[in-house]
Design an enzyme around this catalytic site. Sequence first.
Site, mmCIF file in Angstrom:
data_model
loop_
_atom_site.group_PDB
_atom_site.id
_atom_site.type_symbol
_atom_site.label_atom_id
_atom_site.label_comp_id
_atom_site.label_asym_id
_atom_site.label_seq_id
_atom_site.Cartn_x
_atom_site.Cartn_y
_atom_site.Cartn_z
ATOM 1 N N ARG A 27 53.198 38.034 19.083
ATOM 2 C CA ARG A 27 53.244 38.925 18.259
ATOM 3 C C ARG A 27 51.847 39.910 18.145
ATOM 4 O O ARG A 27 51.814 41.118 17.698
ATOM 5 C CB ARG A 27 53.926 38.897 17.042
ATOM 6 C CG ARG A 27 54.331 40.188 15.986
ATOM 7 C CD ARG A 27 55.128 40.202 14.746
ATOM 8 N NE ARG A 27 55.369 38.616 14.449
ATOM 9 C CZ ARG A 27 54.525 38.132 13.696
ATOM 10 N NH1 ARG A 27 53.435 38.734 13.166
ATOM 11 N NH2 ARG A 27 54.796 36.954 13.035
ATOM 12 N N TYR B 87 57.918 66.023 21.584
ATOM 13 C CA TYR B 87 58.983 65.305 21.965
ATOM 14 C C TYR B 87 59.827 65.083 20.731
ATOM 15 O O TYR B 87 59.670 65.050 19.758
ATOM 16 C CB TYR B 87 58.561 63.785 22.538
ATOM 17 C CG TYR B 87 59.578 62.876 22.610
ATOM 18 C CD1 TYR B 87 60.790 63.282 23.285
ATOM 19 C CD2 TYR B 87 59.531 61.886 21.779
ATOM 20 C CE1 TYR B 87 61.850 62.234 23.505
ATOM 21 C CE2 TYR B 87 60.480 60.994 21.835
ATOM 22 C CZ TYR B 87 61.552 61.078 22.786
ATOM 23 O OH TYR B 87 62.767 60.003 22.884
ATOM 24 N N ASP C 252 49.579 63.480 22.381
ATOM 25 C CA ASP C 252 50.278 62.817 23.250
ATOM 26 C C ASP C 252 50.102 63.134 24.587
ATOM 27 O O ASP C 252 50.394 64.332 24.959
ATOM 28 C CB ASP C 252 51.652 63.339 22.781
ATOM 29 C CG ASP C 252 52.829 62.407 23.369
ATOM 30 O OD1 ASP C 252 52.432 61.913 24.644
ATOM 31 O OD2 ASP C 252 53.823 62.002 22.807
ATOM 32 N N LYS D 65 56.762 56.442 30.855
ATOM 33 C CA LYS D 65 56.807 57.404 31.626
ATOM 34 C C LYS D 65 56.023 57.346 32.988
ATOM 35 O O LYS D 65 56.540 56.418 33.729
ATOM 36 C CB LYS D 65 56.612 58.784 31.075
ATOM 37 C CG LYS D 65 57.332 58.885 29.680
ATOM 38 C CD LYS D 65 58.905 59.054 29.740
ATOM 39 C CE LYS D 65 59.402 58.950 28.556
ATOM 40 N NZ LYS D 65 60.693 58.770 28.431
HETATM 41 C C1 LIG Z 1 56.192 63.122 25.367
HETATM 42 C C2 LIG Z 1 56.726 61.773 25.166
HETATM 43 N N1 LIG Z 1 56.035 61.242 24.020
HETATM 44 C C3 LIG Z 1 56.739 59.865 23.505
HETATM 45 C C4 LIG Z 1 58.119 59.714 23.982
HETATM 46 C C5 LIG Z 1 58.449 58.584 23.521
HETATM 47 O O1 LIG Z 1 58.359 57.336 24.098
HETATM 48 P P1 LIG Z 1 59.257 56.079 24.199
HETATM 49 O O2 LIG Z 1 60.471 56.532 24.740
HETATM 50 O O3 LIG Z 1 58.547 55.020 25.279
HETATM 51 O O4 LIG Z 1 59.506 55.727 22.900
HETATM 52 C C6 LIG Z 1 58.460 60.479 24.905
HETATM 53 C C7 LIG Z 1 59.951 59.894 25.500
HETATM 54 O O5 LIG Z 1 60.393 60.565 26.169
HETATM 55 C C8 LIG Z 1 57.934 61.763 25.435
HETATM 56 O O6 LIG Z 1 58.496 62.293 26.530
#
Ligand SMILES: Cc1ncc(COP(=O)(O)O)c(C=O)c1O
Length: 407
Positions: free
Chosen positions: A52, A105, A177, A202
Site C-alpha cells: 500500500r 472531465y 490534466d 487512457k
Molecule cells: C481527462 C480525464 N481525466 C481524468 C479521468 C479520470 O480517470 P480514471 O477513469 O482513470 O479515474 C478521465 C477519465 O475518463 C479523463 O478523461
Amino acid sequence: MEHHAHNLSFDTRCLQPPWPRDDGDPLVTPIVHSSTFHRQSVISNARHAYSRVSNPTVDALETALGRLESAPPAVSFATGLAAEAALFLTLLKPGNHVVCGRACYGGTTRLLEQVIQPLGVSVTFVDTTQIDQVRQAVTPFTKLLFIETPANPTLEVSDIRALAEIAHVQNALLAVDNTFLTAVLQQPLQLGADISVYSTTKYIDGHSSSLGGAIVTRKEDLLERIRFVRKCVGSIQSPFNAWTTLQGLKTLPLRLRRQSDTAIEIARWLRDHPHVRKVYFPGFASDVQQRVATTQRESNHNGAVVSFELVSSENGVQKFLRAIKLFALCEHVGSVESLVTHPASMTHADVARDQREAVGISDGLLRLSIGLEDVSELIADLEQAITTAASVVHTNNGEVQSCAVSG
Ligand SMILES: Cc1ncc(COP(=O)(O)O)c(C=O)c1O
C-alpha cells in the site's frame, strides 16, 4: 542511470529499463505480486515494506513516468480520479479556494463539487481559455488552479504559460490534466505548470487493459506529501496494472502520433460533411486558441480525440450509434481501438444540464477516440452511420417521422 536517461530523446526514454540491468535480468520488468516484504529485523532499511506504501513494479512505472517530463519519479494511483483526489486532499484545507476549468472531465467536476466542496473548500469554475476570467476568479485564498487542455470533450485550448503566471502571483499552484495529449505531445512542467495529472487508463496504457493515475511534479516536498496521503487513504496502483501501463508506455509515442495523424484526417473530413453541424478539434479552434496550441505542443499533432455534432434529425444520435460498426460505444478514450462516446449521457451525465450546455455539451455531441485502424475504413464507417442518422423515416401512414436538415 537517471541522469543518463534524462539526457536521451523522448522516444528512447520510453524504452529505457526502470533500473540498471544486471547479468541475467529479465528484459521485461517483473510483476511483484506481494502485499508485503520480508525484513531481517524490526529495524530495516529495506526499500519496500508493504504494497500500500510502495511496490517494485509500481516504482518502475513511477520512474518511467517521471523521466518523460524530466522530473523525479511520479506518484502512481489506482485511477486518474484517485490521483486527483490525493492532489486535492494534499493541497486544500477548509477555507481554501480552487479555480477549475469549466470544461474538464465530468468526474473531476463531480469530485470537486460533491466531495471536496462539502469539506469547506470553495470552487469556482471558469472558462480557462479566457485569461481575464481566470485573473478575476483567483483570490488570496486560491491554492490551486486546475485545468484540462485540450478540454474534455470540446477540446478548447488554454494557455498554460499565461495561467501559470496568474497562479504564481497568488502563490497558488497550476495543475494540468494532461491525459489527452500526454507528455508525448505536451509538456506542462516545461511550460510553467507545477503539476501534471494523468489518467494512465487512457493513452499511456493504451490497450484498455488497466486503470491508473499519476501525478508528476518537480517539487520534491509536494511528492512526499502526496505519497503520504496515498498511504493514508490506500489508493496506490496495483502491481499488475502498473505493469500493463509500463508495457503500454513503450509504444506510446508511436501510437499517439499515428492516432493523431488519423484524427486530423477524420476531423477535416467531418468538417466538410453536409450532415455535420460542428467539429471540435484543437486545430480548428479560434485563431487565438490555434496560436496557443501551436506554441505549447511538442509536434504538429493535436491529439486523437475529435468531437462533433450531427445536423441530424430527431434520434439522429441513437441512429448513428446503432449504425456505427468500427467505433465501439464506450466511456473511454485512448485505446488502440476506435471508440465513440455520447458525453451528455455518459462521461458528463452527472454534470447539471445547464453547466453541460454552457460548455457546448449538447445532447447531439459525439466524441470520437481515434484508434489505429485504417483511416479510409474508419471514414467509410462514419459515412454510412452519418447517412443513416440523417435518413428520413416514414411511418406506416406515410408521414415523415424524422428527417435530415441539410448542412
Ligand atoms: C481527462 C480525464 N481525466 C481524468 C479521468 C479520470 O480517470 P480514471 O477513469 O482513470 O479515474 C478521465 C477519465 O475518463 C479523463 O478523461
